[in-house]
Scaffold this active site. Structure first.
Site, PDB file in Angstrom:
ATOM      1  N   ASP A  91      13.912  58.785  24.810  1.00 36.77           N
ATOM      2  CA  ASP A  91      14.998  57.830  24.574  1.00 36.77           C
ATOM      3  C   ASP A  91      16.363  58.413  24.950  1.00 36.77           C
ATOM      4  OD1 ASP A  91      13.317  55.892  23.635  1.00 36.77           O
ATOM      5  OD2 ASP A  91      13.705  56.245  21.510  1.00 36.77           O
ATOM      6  N   ASP A 237       7.909  58.509   8.253  1.00 37.59           N
ATOM      7  CA  ASP A 237       6.713  59.295   7.965  1.00 37.59           C
ATOM      8  C   ASP A 237       6.258  59.113   6.514  1.00 37.59           C
ATOM      9  OD1 ASP A 237       9.004  60.543   7.042  1.00 37.59           O
ATOM     10  OD2 ASP A 237       8.679  62.424   8.093  1.00 37.59           O
TER      11      ASP A 237
END
Length: 489
Positions: A91, A237
């Site tokens: 990105d 996460d």
């Protein structure tokens, strides 16, 4: 006046009670970890007859200092090349992309897939989700840009998926630059407590543990069954970990499989990491606590989930207790507070004894010498505790943002790779130029607690003296190292 004093007593007592209850959970995890050390290690599962297809995902955003090392390390993984796919989820909007494309030309024999999204929506979680749609692997290994996994990583983790209920396997972080500075040594002390005592303890209890965002392997079906990667929290996460375990998937933690990574070497980088972890933890607590408490998991697992999801909230308790302690000292000096309040408060301090034992255990695993263990702990733990208190304002504000639902961007932690670079960290282009307003508040709090400590000595009142000296030390150190760690234009 008495109303305000009473209010301060209640705030102080409530904050210390919260810390005490949290420390009881830590004590139980320490007990379980000690049991683990005494038990025979479980046998490692045999290698599968046919190795399954694995996709390695490397989410990258502006990592010019470490991305080449990452690609070299992953290219060296010992795994059948025909069963290995490596996704570079880039990105970046700087020269990192050119470095990646140039480096990938060195590995024509490997299945590197260079992937760029149309936009950076969802940040890291968005990149992982985008890559998952294209992934060929049955299993998904994930590494952040600063990690240096061993060549044997996949062959040490994939066999554990022979149990069809296993949804994720997490390995233990170790530290490439543990000895770089006092700051990195203190961080290592904190992380070792998590990766030894907490993760092992929770896993042995079959309580909720978390994927740590990197250096772990997921079963692809688990991610999809749990609702895929989502980006409504800063800790995607932790969020996915709870969703998956609530769906009935088992997680396996491997403390003997080490995954080296870089620790933030400067305070501003550490703060950006801490802000994301603490705010994201609070956001995940808001998202999952009610579901966990209503679920059918055992009461013991619920208690540890409560402590786990609220562990970042300890910073709020520390901040409240420290601020409330200032008027309490004044009240005691002026005879407005019964001394029994301080006697009860001393029992609350048992929580710090418990937490000290947790960190001592983690520190003890780094050396075989008993004298070395004790001396190292005596030197570093008081400083660690002081700096942790000095981070209370910064982290408490992050937690409050998480509780309130206020959204913010995913701010990456700057990486440095100082061991391989020829120029100093001050030249790191990813460091912020602007000193946050909270840094100045940390300096003022340091002066406040230093003044209160001096006033207490002058008045012969020592009930809170040690606390205030540690708070003064912590806030002033955090202020100084924060101020000097922002890149100068």
């Amino acid at each position: 006046m008495m109303f305000l004093i009473t209010l301060c007593v209640l705030v102080y007592a409530g904050a210390m009670l919260f810390i005490l209850l949290y420390s009881l959970a830590q004590a139980h995890l320490l007990y379980r970890f000690r049991r683990y050390l005494r038990q025979d290690k479980k046998p490692v599962p045999p290698a599968p007859e046919v190795w399954p297809m694995v996709t390695v995902q490397l989410p990258v955003y502006n990592e010019k200092y470490v991305v080449e090392r990452l690609l070299e390390t992953v290219a060296a993984l010992d795994y059948p090349t025909e069963k290995l796919e490596i996704q570079v989820l880039d990105d970046s909007d700087d020269e990192t992309s050119a470095l990646i494309e140039q480096k990938l030309q060195q590995y024509p024999q490997l299945s590197f897939k260079y992937i760029r999204r149309p936009d950076r929506s969802g940040y890291k979680a968005g990149a992982l989700k985008y890559g998952l749609e294209l992934a060929k692997g049955k299993f998904i290994a994930i590494f952040d840009a600063d990690f240096v996994p061993a060549p044997s990583f996949l062959k040490e983790t994939i066999p554990y998926f022979a149990n069809r209920k296993t949804g994720m396997v997490q390995t233990r972080w170790t530290h490439l630059n543990r000895d770089y500075s006092i700051l990195t040594k203190l961080q290592a002390l904190a992380l070792d407590a998590h990766f030894y005592v907490e993760q092992v303890g929770r896993n042995s209890l079959h309580a909720f543990i978390n994927f740590n965002g990197t250096a772990g392997v997921w079963r692809k079906a688990t991610i999809l069954d749990a609702g895929n990667w989502q980006y409504d929290t800063l800790t995607e996460d932790l969020d996915l970990s709870y969703r998956a375990q609530l769906r009935g998937w088992d997680f396996t933690y491997l403390p003997d499989v080490a995954s080296p990574a870089e620790l933030p070497p400067v305070m501003s980088a550490l703060k950006s990491q801490q802000f994301r972890w603490t705010k994201g933890g609070a956001e995940s607590a808001v998202k999952h606590l009610a579901t966990v408490l209503r679920s059918g998991v055992p009461l013991q697992a619920k208690y540890h989930a409560l402590a786990h999801l609220l562990n970042s909230s300890v910073y709020v308790a520390v901040l409240l207790a420290s601020l409330a302690s200032v008027p309490l000292v004044w009240a005691q000096v002026n005879g407005l507070l019964p001394y029994v309040v301080f006697e009860v408060g001393k029992w609350m301090l048992l929580s710090f004894v418990v937490i000290s034992l947790v960190y001592f255990q983690a520190n003890a695993l780094q050396t075989n010498s008993l004298v070395g263990r004790v001396l190292s702990f005596i030197v570093y733990y008081p400083l660690f505790l002081s700096v942790s208190m000095g981070l209370a304002l910064h982290n408490a504000l992050a937690v409050l943002e998480g509780w309130s639902g206020r959204k913010s961007a995913f701010i990456r932690t700057p990486k440095f790779n100082l061991e391989a670079r020829q120029h100093p960290w001050q030249k790191n282009m990813y460091l912020s130029l602007k000193v946050p307003f909270t840094t100045y508040l940390e300096g003022l709090l340091g002066l406040l607690f230093l003044g209160v400590a001096a006033w207490s000595i002058a008045r012969g009142e020592y009930a809170f003296l040690l606390l205030h000296m540690m708070l003064a030390t912590g806030y002033l150190l955090v202020f100084y190292h924060s101020f000097q760690s922002y890149r100068k234009a």
